[in-house]
Write a protein that holds these residues in place. Structure first.
Motif, PDB file in Angstrom:
ATOM      1  N   MET A   1      -1.055  21.499 -26.004  1.00 28.69           N
ATOM      2  CA  MET A   1      -0.901  20.053 -25.858  1.00 28.69           C
ATOM      3  C   MET A   1      -0.154  19.474 -27.062  1.00 28.69           C
ATOM      4  SD  MET A   1      -3.817  17.131 -25.325  1.00 28.69           S
ATOM      5  CE  MET A   1      -3.406  15.703 -24.304  1.00 28.69           C
ATOM      6  N   GLN A   2       0.946  18.782 -26.800  1.00 21.48           N
ATOM      7  CA  GLN A   2       1.729  18.119 -27.847  1.00 21.48           C
ATOM      8  C   GLN A   2       1.094  16.779 -28.196  1.00 21.48           C
ATOM      9  OE1 GLN A   2       3.992  17.496 -30.041  1.00 21.48           O
ATOM     10  NE2 GLN A   2       4.496  15.361 -29.731  1.00 21.48           N
ATOM     11  N   VAL A   3       0.861  16.564 -29.500  1.00 21.43           N
ATOM     12  CA  VAL A   3       0.341  15.293 -30.010  1.00 21.43           C
ATOM     13  C   VAL A   3       1.175  14.916 -31.233  1.00 21.43           C
ATOM     14  CG1 VAL A   3      -1.691  14.009 -30.737  1.00 21.43           C
ATOM     15  CG2 VAL A   3      -1.965  16.023 -29.277  1.00 21.43           C
ATOM     16  N   THR A   4       1.733  13.737 -31.232  1.00 21.65           N
ATOM     17  CA  THR A   4       2.652  13.334 -32.298  1.00 21.65           C
ATOM     18  C   THR A   4       1.960  13.141 -33.636  1.00 21.65           C
ATOM     19  OG1 THR A   4       4.139  12.276 -30.718  1.00 21.65           O
ATOM     20  CG2 THR A   4       4.297  11.545 -33.003  1.00 21.65           C
ATOM     21  N   VAL A   5       0.764  12.566 -33.609  1.00 28.15           N
ATOM     22  CA  VAL A   5       0.082  12.190 -34.852  1.00 28.15           C
ATOM     23  C   VAL A   5      -0.953  13.234 -35.245  1.00 28.15           C
ATOM     24  CG1 VAL A   5       0.437   9.765 -34.306  1.00 28.15           C
ATOM     25  CG2 VAL A   5      -1.721  10.866 -33.660  1.00 28.15           C
ATOM     26  N   GLY A   6      -1.667  12.963 -36.342  1.00 26.29           N
ATOM     27  CA  GLY A   6      -2.721  13.849 -36.804  1.00 26.29           C
ATOM     28  C   GLY A   6      -4.042  13.593 -36.088  1.00 26.29           C
ATOM     29  N   PRO A   7      -5.024  14.453 -36.304  1.00 26.42           N
ATOM     30  CA  PRO A   7      -6.298  14.360 -35.577  1.00 26.42           C
ATOM     31  C   PRO A   7      -7.182  13.194 -35.989  1.00 26.42           C
ATOM     32  CG  PRO A   7      -6.394  16.113 -37.215  1.00 26.42           C
ATOM     33  CD  PRO A   7      -4.968  15.630 -37.184  1.00 26.42           C
ATOM     34  N   LYS A   8      -6.904  12.537 -37.112  1.00 26.89           N
ATOM     35  CA  LYS A   8      -7.785  11.473 -37.585  1.00 26.89           C
ATOM     36  C   LYS A   8      -7.392  10.099 -37.081  1.00 26.89           C
ATOM     37  CE  LYS A   8      -9.298  13.891 -41.765  1.00 26.89           C
ATOM     38  NZ  LYS A   8      -9.426  13.841 -43.245  1.00 26.89           N
ATOM     39  N   LEU A   9      -6.181   9.952 -36.559  1.00 31.82           N
ATOM     40  CA  LEU A   9      -5.804   8.685 -35.947  1.00 31.82           C
ATOM     41  C   LEU A   9      -6.424   8.606 -34.556  1.00 31.82           C
ATOM     42  CD1 LEU A   9      -2.041   8.223 -36.920  1.00 31.82           C
ATOM     43  CD2 LEU A   9      -4.080   7.456 -38.119  1.00 31.82           C
ATOM     44  N   TYR A  10      -6.561   7.391 -34.025  1.00 34.46           N
ATOM     45  CA  TYR A  10      -7.216   7.221 -32.723  1.00 34.46           C
ATOM     46  C   TYR A  10      -6.515   8.023 -31.641  1.00 34.46           C
ATOM     47  CZ  TYR A  10      -9.366   3.259 -35.133  1.00 34.46           C
ATOM     48  OH  TYR A  10     -10.041   2.469 -36.025  1.00 34.46           O
ATOM     49  N   TRP A  11      -5.215   8.055 -31.698  1.00 38.73           N
ATOM     50  CA  TRP A  11      -4.394   8.839 -30.771  1.00 38.73           C
ATOM     51  C   TRP A  11      -4.820  10.307 -30.828  1.00 38.73           C
ATOM     52  CZ3 TRP A  11       1.626   7.893 -31.061  1.00 38.73           C
ATOM     53  CH2 TRP A  11       2.306   8.780 -30.215  1.00 38.73           C
ATOM     54  N   GLY A  12      -4.921  10.842 -32.018  1.00 36.84           N
ATOM     55  CA  GLY A  12      -5.353  12.236 -32.188  1.00 36.84           C
ATOM     56  C   GLY A  12      -6.788  12.454 -31.745  1.00 36.84           C
ATOM     57  N   MET A  13      -7.652  11.482 -32.005  1.00 39.59           N
ATOM     58  CA  MET A  13      -9.048  11.587 -31.572  1.00 39.59           C
ATOM     59  C   MET A  13      -9.144  11.607 -30.051  1.00 39.59           C
ATOM     60  SD  MET A  13     -10.669   8.945 -34.383  1.00 39.59           S
ATOM     61  CE  MET A  13     -12.319   8.882 -33.626  1.00 39.59           C
ATOM     62  N   GLY A  14      -8.251  10.868 -29.391  1.00 42.20           N
ATOM     63  CA  GLY A  14      -8.216  10.886 -27.931  1.00 42.20           C
ATOM     64  C   GLY A  14      -7.826  12.254 -27.398  1.00 42.20           C
ATOM     65  N   ALA A  15      -6.893  12.917 -28.078  1.00 45.95           N
ATOM     66  CA  ALA A  15      -6.482  14.263 -27.661  1.00 45.95           C
ATOM     67  C   ALA A  15      -7.625  15.260 -27.826  1.00 45.95           C
ATOM     68  CB  ALA A  15      -5.273  14.709 -28.486  1.00 45.95           C
ATOM     69  N   THR A  16      -8.346  15.134 -28.926  1.00 47.06           N
ATOM     70  CA  THR A  16      -9.497  16.015 -29.147  1.00 47.06           C
ATOM     71  C   THR A  16     -10.559  15.790 -28.075  1.00 47.06           C
ATOM     72  OG1 THR A  16      -9.118  16.079 -31.542  1.00 47.06           O
ATOM     73  CG2 THR A  16     -11.331  16.629 -30.770  1.00 47.06           C
ATOM     74  N   LYS A  17     -10.819  14.538 -27.749  1.00 52.30           N
ATOM     75  CA  LYS A  17     -11.797  14.212 -26.711  1.00 52.30           C
ATOM     76  C   LYS A  17     -11.368  14.785 -25.358  1.00 52.30           C
ATOM     77  CE  LYS A  17     -14.975  11.780 -26.666  1.00 52.30           C
ATOM     78  NZ  LYS A  17     -16.443  12.067 -26.723  1.00 52.30           N
ATOM     79  N   PHE A  18     -10.086  14.681 -25.051  1.00 54.28           N
ATOM     80  CA  PHE A  18      -9.572  15.223 -23.796  1.00 54.28           C
ATOM     81  C   PHE A  18      -9.803  16.729 -23.724  1.00 54.28           C
ATOM     82  CE2 PHE A  18      -5.795  17.044 -21.506  1.00 54.28           C
ATOM     83  CZ  PHE A  18      -6.186  16.679 -20.225  1.00 54.28           C
ATOM     84  N   ALA A  19      -9.471  17.442 -24.789  1.00 58.98           N
ATOM     85  CA  ALA A  19      -9.656  18.896 -24.807  1.00 58.98           C
ATOM     86  C   ALA A  19     -11.120  19.269 -24.611  1.00 58.98           C
ATOM     87  CB  ALA A  19      -9.130  19.469 -26.123  1.00 58.98           C
ATOM     88  N   GLU A  20     -12.008  18.537 -25.265  1.00 56.51           N
ATOM     89  CA  GLU A  20     -13.449  18.804 -25.133  1.00 56.51           C
ATOM     90  C   GLU A  20     -13.915  18.573 -23.701  1.00 56.51           C
ATOM     91  OE1 GLU A  20     -15.071  16.127 -27.971  1.00 56.51           O
ATOM     92  OE2 GLU A  20     -14.702  17.434 -29.708  1.00 56.51           O
ATOM     93  N   LEU A  21     -13.465  17.479 -23.115  1.00 55.27           N
ATOM     94  CA  LEU A  21     -13.905  17.129 -21.760  1.00 55.27           C
ATOM     95  C   LEU A  21     -13.346  18.087 -20.715  1.00 55.27           C
ATOM     96  CD1 LEU A  21     -13.582  13.233 -21.975  1.00 55.27           C
ATOM     97  CD2 LEU A  21     -15.708  14.543 -21.734  1.00 55.27           C
ATOM     98  N   VAL A  22     -12.107  18.530 -20.908  1.00 54.47           N
ATOM     99  CA  VAL A  22     -11.518  19.489 -19.960  1.00 54.47           C
ATOM    100  C   VAL A  22     -12.331  20.783 -19.963  1.00 54.47           C
ATOM    101  CG1 VAL A  22      -9.537  20.971 -19.504  1.00 54.47           C
ATOM    102  CG2 VAL A  22      -9.186  18.555 -19.988  1.00 54.47           C
ATOM    103  N   LYS A  23     -12.647  21.266 -21.134  1.00 51.93           N
ATOM    104  CA  LYS A  23     -13.427  22.505 -21.239  1.00 51.93           C
ATOM    105  C   LYS A  23     -14.788  22.340 -20.572  1.00 51.93           C
ATOM    106  CE  LYS A  23     -14.816  26.081 -24.530  1.00 51.93           C
ATOM    107  NZ  LYS A  23     -14.733  26.538 -25.944  1.00 51.93           N
ATOM    108  N   GLU A  24     -15.410  21.185 -20.827  1.00 51.74           N
ATOM    109  CA  GLU A  24     -16.735  20.916 -20.256  1.00 51.74           C
ATOM    110  C   GLU A  24     -16.679  20.805 -18.736  1.00 51.74           C
ATOM    111  OE1 GLU A  24     -19.345  16.910 -19.842  1.00 51.74           O
ATOM    112  OE2 GLU A  24     -18.678  17.388 -21.880  1.00 51.74           O
ATOM    113  N   LYS A  25     -15.721  20.030 -18.226  1.00 49.54           N
ATOM    114  CA  LYS A  25     -15.686  19.725 -16.798  1.00 49.54           C
ATOM    115  C   LYS A  25     -15.131  20.870 -15.953  1.00 49.54           C
ATOM    116  CE  LYS A  25     -15.364  14.743 -17.601  1.00 49.54           C
ATOM    117  NZ  LYS A  25     -16.682  14.397 -17.012  1.00 49.54           N
ATOM    118  N   THR A  26     -14.428  21.820 -16.585  1.00 47.62           N
ATOM    119  CA  THR A  26     -13.939  23.002 -15.850  1.00 47.62           C
ATOM    120  C   THR A  26     -14.805  24.231 -16.142  1.00 47.62           C
ATOM    121  OG1 THR A  26     -12.397  23.676 -17.606  1.00 47.62           O
ATOM    122  CG2 THR A  26     -11.559  22.154 -15.908  1.00 47.62           C
ATOM    123  N   ASN A  27     -15.948  24.010 -16.783  1.00 55.80           N
ATOM    124  CA  ASN A  27     -16.855  25.116 -17.128  1.00 55.80           C
ATOM    125  C   ASN A  27     -16.145  26.218 -17.922  1.00 55.80           C
ATOM    126  OD1 ASN A  27     -19.183  24.022 -15.765  1.00 55.80           O
ATOM    127  ND2 ASN A  27     -18.236  24.634 -13.828  1.00 55.80           N
TER     128      ASN A  27
END
Length: 357
Positions: A37-63
């Motif tokens: 997944m391409q993310v322009t900013v770093g993980p500490k900006l809200y944009w980056g935090m959204g990407a981290t949340k997405f990755a976590e949720l995908v893993k959870e929801k696809t078992n």
């Protein structure tokens, strides 16, 4: 006691077997070990935090069958963030959480969000994103082999500088303002009498320190983490344009996913988008986003009132009145003549109709 220990051991073995079975199942289904997944900013900006949340949720929801790995700071593109949509369309990168600014060279319809002083507030933004104009942007993406999944948000972009409290277009005259490379931004600042300078952020910071550049424009969710108060005294909260984000996937790869996997990823994208939008709006829309974060995501903002925070750091914050904003809108009207043609007159008309609803 020995039976209890054996039971615990058996549970551990069963858990390991389950994980192995899921991995084997994913492999058998033809899923990749990792989806980049391409993310322009770093993980500490809200944009980056959204990407981290997405990755976590995908893993959870696809078992665990789909594992998304965010690559921050445009690491997959060696910093060339404007190439994100092309690389996802080609399948070189699987997916992205990207800005409408970055995709606009390929998807000109996305510039509907960047017309100066057009949307102005969250209500109008939501109407356009979720209305016919937003659908037009998503349709344009699909025509370029990109599958849009959900909206997120970088926020309305505000002006900061070290020279003057900007309240009128006349205050902009001669200010050297760092802007992103989108030509629409450059045209807007020139129309206001400023001197727009396209440069990367590292060069911009050096420019602030050396007095080569007077100011910049970014959303509040970026201004606070980058500690803009170290360089600038004045903030003009003018909502001159907005920077929505979109979670999207390579279309061919997306169409190959089973329907249940598509549904799970789509649900993850929409939930992550809601989380990230709330982060970006927190403290700027009353208690609405703060409550979404608290009640739906069990998350408490470190800076719940960004305006008060900037003031506490010695910045002078000016909230433009409706009359002041209209003066800026009038000063940039010439930009519309050129850019509505680029965006597509039909998209502009759809956006106006969305706002009127």
């Amino acid at each position: 006691m020995s039976n209890f220990k054996q039971m615990i051991k058996n549970v551990g073995v069963l858990a390991a077997v389950f994980v192995l079975m899921m991995a084997v199942s994913a492999s058998a289904a033809g899923f990749k070990k990792e989806y980049k997944m391409q993310v322009t900013v770093g993980p500490k900006l809200y944009w980056g935090m959204g990407a981290t949340k997405f990755a976590e949720l995908v893993k959870e929801k696809t078992n665990g069958q789909i594992n998304v790995k965010p690559y921050f700071g445009s690491a997959l593109l060696k910093g060339a963030q404007l190439k994100s949509s092309q690389m996802v369309a080609k399948g070189v990168i699987d997916c992205a959480l990207d800005s409408t600014i970055n995709i606009s060279p390929v998807i000109p319809e996305a510039n509907i969000f960047h017309l100066p002083f057009f949307l102005n507030d969250f209500e109008n933004l939501d109407k356009v994103k979720n209305g016919e104009a937003g659908k037009a942007v998503f349709d344009a993406m699909r025509a370029k082999r990109l599958e849009p999944l959900a909206w997120a948000e970088n926020g309305f972009r505000q002006l900061t500088n070290s020279k003057v409290a900007v309240k009128t277009p006349a205050d902009m005259k001669g200010l050297r303002i760092r802007v992103v490379g989108n030509p629409l931004f450059i045209d807007t600042f020139r129309a206001l009498g400023a001197d727009p300078v396209n440069m990367n952020w590292g060069d911009a910071v050096a420019g602030f320190q050396q007095g080569v550049v007077d100011g910049q424009e970014n959303p509040v969710g970026v201004l606070i983490p980058i500690q803009i108060y170290q360089y600038h005294k004045y903030v003009s909260m003018w909502n001159y344009l907005v920077d929505p984000l979109i979670i999207y996937w390579n279309q061919r790869e997306w169409n190959a996913f089973p329907k249940d996997i598509q549904a799970a990823i789509l649900e993850a994208a929409q939930e992550a988008g809601r989380f990230e939008i709330a982060l970006s709006r927190a403290g700027l829309d009353g208690d609405t986003s703060l409550n979404i974060l608290k009640n739906e995501f069990n998350y408490t903002m470190e800076v719940p009132d960004p305006i008060a925070f900037m003031k506490s750091k010695g910045m002078e914050v000016h909230m433009l009145t409706d009359e002041e904003r209209e003066a800026f809108a009038a000063a940039t009207r010439s930009v519309y003549d050129k850019w509505i043609k680029e965006i597509g007159p039909e998209v502009y008309e759809k956006a106006k109709a969305d706002i009127a609803k």
